[in-house]
Design an enzyme around this catalytic site. Structure first.
Site, PDB file in Angstrom:
ATOM      1  N   SER A 178       0.827  -1.211   0.000  1.00 18.95           N
ATOM      2  CA  SER A 178       0.000   0.000   0.000  1.00 18.95           C
ATOM      3  C   SER A 178       0.862   1.262   0.000  1.00 18.95           C
ATOM      4  CB  SER A 178      -0.918   0.025   1.230  1.00 18.95           C
ATOM      5  OG  SER A 178      -1.861  -1.004   1.184  1.00 18.95           O
ATOM      6  N   ASP A 227      -7.229  -8.069   4.289  1.00 19.72           N
ATOM      7  CA  ASP A 227      -6.334  -8.823   3.406  1.00 19.72           C
ATOM      8  C   ASP A 227      -5.715 -10.035   4.101  1.00 19.72           C
ATOM      9  OD1 ASP A 227      -6.790  -7.255   1.193  1.00 19.72           O
ATOM     10  OD2 ASP A 227      -5.135  -5.891   1.611  1.00 19.72           O
TER      11      ASP A 227
END
Length: 427
Positions: free
Chosen positions: A21, A312
């Protein structure tokens, strides 16, 4: 590929690859800042490389010497119309966030991806972008990729309550709002990872965050920075679980990102009775060393506002639950259905094929443990996290072989996964 089974123990220390990210966002903010941004410890997985190539296609010079990435930023006003369609590969982060970046650009673009990305709905981004004045169209009523888009130099600010808890949608709207005429207000359904908000401030921008409400003004400019990317807790998660469930194991993971919006898995491990310790905590870099060792685990309930903090990690947490005594219930996780695969169904099918007891539900799973696992054939369906989950599950198999189809999907986020596994097996 045939996976390693019958592990006698995992021992040693690892430095986890850079956070995916933060790696994506460092390229984006570096491109949108003025000056040269340097990024160390960036993740060189396929998704991040897709983002890097897209910004090159938009006219940004990006140098990568294998150690440091240097981004010669051009600002929002310096992006150029691409000569070709923009290839997002397998990356939902790339297509959603870059849609927000391109919302304020007065040129035509077409964004496409691989088979998996082409099945992922983009309407959650396109609907609010249209409200801001962007022309955008996709396939079917869910706006599946490819997306055709023409941004606007006079974007309207937006007041928008997110219908789903999604950091990608939030971030796309933040990038658009940075180019709008006036102040936008974005209200989250649940708090999600805040790397975009953190990075705006790191690059000299401003926004106000109060609870689930974000206020952001358009017309801001960013200044180049030096970024050091911490290790990805989503990648570390596979070793955290492996260290807890494989007998005779002790694993030390160094420089793991512990941003508070991402550490749900640590809370779950503690709830389940896992032996886990954080040390060398760096409050500025939001990183730590994490040590785990083989543990007796018990089932738990996982739902509510913790879900965005571990969305996730739920595939590997499901494997963890198969090795815990009693029942584990995962709920409020319907977002799993629109990841790289329908992760509720694919995770349940993969682990059940290996002997687990998992019942998929509308918004999660019910897992009954503890169950021994046996050999099976498992397909990743192109989903990197399914591949790594299966590789860790295989370590517990005493009976039969585990054959993983489409194992190359793991390169999306963790190209060195199997070499790191070898190191721990022989540690």
């Amino acid at each position: 590929m045939k996976l390693e089974t019958k592990a006698q123990g995992l021992r040693g220390s690892l430095r986890i690859p850079g956070d995916k990210s933060i790696s994506h966002r460092s390229i984006m903010f570096g491109s949108l800042a003025k000056g040269v941004t340097t990024v160390r410890d960036i993740l060189r997985g396929e998704d991040v490389l897709s983002t890097m190539q897209v910004f090159r296609d938009l006219g940004v010079t990006i140098e990568d010497d294998g150690d440091v990435v240097r981004i010669h930023g051009v600002g929002f006003d310096g992006l150029k119309a691409p000569q070709n369609k923009l290839d997002m590969g397998n990356s939902g982060t790339s297509i959603r966030l870059i849609s927000g970046v391109l919302a304020g650009q007065d040129f035509d673009v077409e964004m496409f991806g691989d088979d998996s990305l082409s099945k992922r709905p983009m309407d959650r981004v396109t609907i609010p972008l249209r409200q801001m004045g962007v022309e955008v169209s996709g396939q079917t009523d869910r706006d599946l990729p490819p997306l055709k888009m023409h941004g606007s130099k006079s974007l309207k600010p937006i007041y928008y309550e997110l219908p789903v808890a999604s950091a990608q949608v939030k971030s796309a709207l933040i990038f658009a709002a940075l180019q709008a005429d006036g102040e936008s207000v974005i209200i989250e359904k649940e708090k999600t990872r805040n790397h975009t908000e953190d990075m705006i401030q790191q690059f000299g921008g401003q926004l106000q965050v109060e609870g689930k409400e974000i206020r952001i003004s358009g017309g801001q400019t960013f200044t180049a920075q030096e970024v050091v990317v911490p290790g990805d807790i989503s990648s570390a998660a596979f070793w955290l679980v492996a260290g807890l469930v494989v007998p005779n194991s002790k694993i030390v993971l160094k420089n793991v990102g512990i941003n508070e919006t991402r550490t749900g898995i640590i809370d779950v491990i503690k709830d389940m009775g896992g032996k886990i310790k954080l040390s060398d905590i760096d409050q500025v870099a939001k990183s730590a060393t994490i040590t785990v060792e083989t543990s007796e685990l018990k089932g738990t309930e996982i739902g509510g506002d913790i879900i965005p903090r571990l969305i996730d990690e739920l595939p590997i947490i499901t494997l963890l639950a198969t090795q815990a005594q009693g029942k584990t219930v995962i709920r409020d996780a319907e977002e799993l259905k629109v990841k790289e695969t329908d992760r509720i169904q694919v995770v349940a099918d993969a682990l059940n094929a290996m002997g687990a007891d998992i019942v998929p539900t509308e918004d999660g799973m019910i897992i009954t443990g503890k169950t021994p696992l046996h050999g099976a054939e498992v397909n990743t369906f192109g989903d990197h996290r399914i591949g790594m989950m299966t590789a860790i599950a295989a370590l517990l198999v005493q009976d039969g072989e585990v054959d993983l189809q489409r194992a190359e999907a793991i390169n999306t986020s963790y190209p060195s996964f199997f070499s790191d596994l070898e190191g721990l097996l022989h540690g």
